[in-house]
Design a protein around this motif. Structure first.
Motif, PDB file in Angstrom:
ATOM      1  N   GLN A  20      46.142  60.989 -24.729  1.00  0.00           N
ATOM      2  CA  GLN A  20      46.181  61.389 -26.171  1.00  0.00           C
ATOM      3  C   GLN A  20      44.740  60.604 -26.716  1.00  0.00           C
ATOM      4  O   GLN A  20      44.065  61.114 -27.533  1.00  0.00           O
ATOM      5  CB  GLN A  20      47.304  60.806 -26.945  1.00  0.00           C
ATOM      6  CG  GLN A  20      47.625  61.422 -28.356  1.00  0.00           C
ATOM      7  CD  GLN A  20      49.028  61.167 -29.101  1.00  0.00           C
ATOM      8  OE1 GLN A  20      49.860  60.959 -28.217  1.00  0.00           O
ATOM      9  NE2 GLN A  20      48.829  61.105 -30.109  1.00  0.00           N
ATOM     10  N   ALA A  21      44.615  59.132 -26.388  1.00  0.00           N
ATOM     11  CA  ALA A  21      43.258  58.459 -26.776  1.00  0.00           C
ATOM     12  C   ALA A  21      42.381  58.899 -26.335  1.00  0.00           C
ATOM     13  O   ALA A  21      41.190  59.095 -26.785  1.00  0.00           O
ATOM     14  CB  ALA A  21      43.753  56.906 -26.441  1.00  0.00           C
ATOM     15  N   TYR A  22      42.274  59.524 -24.938  1.00  0.00           N
ATOM     16  CA  TYR A  22      41.146  60.139 -24.477  1.00  0.00           C
ATOM     17  C   TYR A  22      40.650  61.353 -25.272  1.00  0.00           C
ATOM     18  O   TYR A  22      39.595  61.632 -25.285  1.00  0.00           O
ATOM     19  CB  TYR A  22      41.420  60.603 -22.910  1.00  0.00           C
ATOM     20  CG  TYR A  22      40.284  60.126 -21.983  1.00  0.00           C
ATOM     21  CD1 TYR A  22      40.363  58.919 -21.224  1.00  0.00           C
ATOM     22  CD2 TYR A  22      39.471  61.308 -21.727  1.00  0.00           C
ATOM     23  CE1 TYR A  22      39.286  59.014 -20.703  1.00  0.00           C
ATOM     24  CE2 TYR A  22      38.424  61.134 -20.907  1.00  0.00           C
ATOM     25  CZ  TYR A  22      38.221  59.776 -20.338  1.00  0.00           C
ATOM     26  OH  TYR A  22      37.362  59.627 -19.329  1.00  0.00           O
ATOM     27  N   ALA A  23      41.799  62.032 -25.701  1.00  0.00           N
ATOM     28  CA  ALA A  23      41.417  63.271 -26.418  1.00  0.00           C
ATOM     29  C   ALA A  23      40.972  62.951 -27.783  1.00  0.00           C
ATOM     30  O   ALA A  23      39.564  63.624 -28.110  1.00  0.00           O
ATOM     31  CB  ALA A  23      42.880  63.920 -26.669  1.00  0.00           C
ATOM     32  N   THR A  24      41.260  61.998 -28.417  1.00  0.00           N
ATOM     33  CA  THR A  24      40.398  61.576 -29.669  1.00  0.00           C
ATOM     34  C   THR A  24      39.109  61.007 -29.345  1.00  0.00           C
ATOM     35  O   THR A  24      38.204  61.556 -30.051  1.00  0.00           O
ATOM     36  CB  THR A  24      41.206  60.341 -30.232  1.00  0.00           C
ATOM     37  OG1 THR A  24      42.617  60.380 -30.088  1.00  0.00           O
ATOM     38  CG2 THR A  24      40.727  59.822 -31.513  1.00  0.00           C
ATOM     39  N   LEU A  25      38.901  60.326 -28.120  1.00  0.00           N
ATOM     40  CA  LEU A  25      37.618  59.854 -27.817  1.00  0.00           C
ATOM     41  C   LEU A  25      36.776  61.182 -27.673  1.00  0.00           C
ATOM     42  O   LEU A  25      35.449  61.470 -28.230  1.00  0.00           O
ATOM     43  CB  LEU A  25      37.700  59.211 -26.459  1.00  0.00           C
ATOM     44  CG  LEU A  25      36.437  58.216 -26.187  1.00  0.00           C
ATOM     45  CD1 LEU A  25      36.845  57.104 -25.116  1.00  0.00           C
ATOM     46  CD2 LEU A  25      35.103  58.849 -25.957  1.00  0.00           C
ATOM     47  N   GLY A  85      37.159  63.994 -28.709  1.00  0.00           N
ATOM     48  CA  GLY A  85      37.131  64.636 -29.878  1.00  0.00           C
ATOM     49  C   GLY A  85      35.848  64.297 -30.672  1.00  0.00           C
ATOM     50  O   GLY A  85      35.074  65.008 -31.528  1.00  0.00           O
ATOM     51  N   LYS A  86      35.638  63.115 -30.875  1.00  0.00           N
ATOM     52  CA  LYS A  86      34.669  62.217 -31.379  1.00  0.00           C
ATOM     53  C   LYS A  86      33.257  62.553 -30.908  1.00  0.00           C
ATOM     54  O   LYS A  86      32.399  62.635 -31.642  1.00  0.00           O
ATOM     55  CB  LYS A  86      35.010  60.870 -31.666  1.00  0.00           C
ATOM     56  CG  LYS A  86      36.170  60.454 -32.735  1.00  0.00           C
ATOM     57  CD  LYS A  86      35.985  58.921 -33.294  1.00  0.00           C
ATOM     58  CE  LYS A  86      36.934  58.815 -34.006  1.00  0.00           C
ATOM     59  NZ  LYS A  86      36.867  57.409 -34.874  1.00  0.00           N
ATOM     60  N   PHE A  94      39.687  52.422 -27.879  1.00  0.00           N
ATOM     61  CA  PHE A  94      40.633  53.722 -27.794  1.00  0.00           C
ATOM     62  C   PHE A  94      41.840  53.294 -27.252  1.00  0.00           C
ATOM     63  O   PHE A  94      43.045  53.786 -27.501  1.00  0.00           O
ATOM     64  CB  PHE A  94      39.798  54.826 -27.529  1.00  0.00           C
ATOM     65  CG  PHE A  94      39.010  55.371 -28.261  1.00  0.00           C
ATOM     66  CD1 PHE A  94      38.966  56.637 -29.385  1.00  0.00           C
ATOM     67  CD2 PHE A  94      37.711  54.842 -28.428  1.00  0.00           C
ATOM     68  CE1 PHE A  94      38.093  56.664 -30.096  1.00  0.00           C
ATOM     69  CE2 PHE A  94      36.565  55.577 -29.180  1.00  0.00           C
ATOM     70  CZ  PHE A  94      36.921  56.405 -29.997  1.00  0.00           C
ATOM     71  N   LYS A 102      50.068  58.878 -23.517  1.00  0.00           N
ATOM     72  CA  LYS A 102      49.352  58.177 -24.575  1.00  0.00           C
ATOM     73  C   LYS A 102      47.912  57.817 -24.217  1.00  0.00           C
ATOM     74  O   LYS A 102      47.036  57.967 -25.196  1.00  0.00           O
ATOM     75  CB  LYS A 102      49.977  56.422 -24.658  1.00  0.00           C
ATOM     76  CG  LYS A 102      51.544  56.760 -25.220  1.00  0.00           C
ATOM     77  CD  LYS A 102      52.014  55.289 -25.410  1.00  0.00           C
ATOM     78  CE  LYS A 102      53.687  55.461 -25.729  1.00  0.00           C
ATOM     79  NZ  LYS A 102      54.178  53.887 -25.349  1.00  0.00           N
ATOM     80  N   THR A 134      32.717  53.294 -32.531  1.00  0.00           N
ATOM     81  CA  THR A 134      33.746  52.477 -33.124  1.00  0.00           C
ATOM     82  C   THR A 134      32.895  51.412 -33.943  1.00  0.00           C
ATOM     83  O   THR A 134      31.767  51.145 -33.732  1.00  0.00           O
ATOM     84  CB  THR A 134      34.404  51.589 -32.118  1.00  0.00           C
ATOM     85  OG1 THR A 134      33.946  51.214 -31.164  1.00  0.00           O
ATOM     86  CG2 THR A 134      35.451  52.344 -31.438  1.00  0.00           C
TER      87      THR A 134
END
Lengths: 140, 140
Positions: free
Chosen positions: A111-116, A118-119, A22, A108, B139
DNA sequence: GCAAAGTACTTAATTTGTTAACTAATTAAT
DNA sequence: ATTAATTAGTTAACAAATTAAGTACTTTGC
């Protein structure tokens, strides 16, 4: 004795590898290596640290840290000071330039952390974080 | 946005470092490096694998694996075969000598593992294992 | 107070990881 | 069918990790 399907240390390694995916693209953009970014990240959180503490928190051995620090110093990213109380100790802090870079990259990463999160899910994330902290505390 | 007290990837790294301390003395005795032992361990579980699969499961990049395999082959620890269906693929398996070594070392590893589980607790261990599996699956 | 032990780095030598470019074999596309 | 694209693995060049030995400073013990 029941055979474990997989070793914990290998699981920790693989899951870290997954999690890193990520963030890798962002690091690639900045040009920093993983280790270099750990140094910047930890120093940004702790304003000033001695090299030994920093090495421990970053999971980087002293000789590797010496190299990173020397490079960062010559690039004007890190400020190296001798402790007044103990002349053996090197106190380290980020330069304004490095702090500025951190501020630019940080969103940034978040944001990637939020994606992680989120998943995986907020709750599992916190559960995992707690368990990892416990594992870390197993050894002195 | 709330700032996380610590990054997941760093936590995974630190906890792995802690966990490894249970096994490092054993590895030191054998003379194998961490990576070499991962190759032996995974190959022992999967009898025969191609180099790509092995690299993925061991979290070792192909160039590093090539080096390890070459060395192991010359030491008579690994057997390298070309796949009949696809001549690009290298099929790998442990030699009897390597299997023997694994059988000797394995009990010590299991014992260290038992110590680790004893300290962390069986339940937390399983919880952690499940969560790590989920992270790994995030992933492709 | 001064030698001995310990601490905090640093340096040097070796091994390993990383990236990119390369070869050979297979598959896909027209 | 034959070129183009893909895949598996290797090689080469460089960066980083690892281990051991070295230096400078500080604390401890007698």
């Amino acid at each position: 004795m029941k055979k474990l399907e997989d070793s914990l240390t290998l699981q920790l390694l693989r899951s870290r590898e997954s999690a890193m995916q990520f963030f890798r693209p962002i690091l690639q953009e900045t040009g920093f290596t993983e280790q270099q970014w750990r140094v910047i990240r930890v120093l940004n959180d702790n304003k000033q640290m001695d090299a030994k503490q920093l090495a421990e928190r970053c999971c980087i051995l002293s000789p590797s840290l010496t190299r990173i620090i020397s490079r960062f110093e010559s690039e004007g990213l890190i400020i190296r000071n001798r402790s007044e109380h103990d002349q053996r100790i090197t106190l380290l802090s980020l330069s304004d330039k490095a702090s500025e870079i951190f501020k630019e990259v940080s969103p940034k990463i978040d944001q990637a952390y939020a994606t992680l999160i989120g998943k995986l899910g907020e709750e599992k994330m916190q559960q995992l974080s707690r368990l990892l902290t416990e594992v870390t505390k197993l050894t002195p």
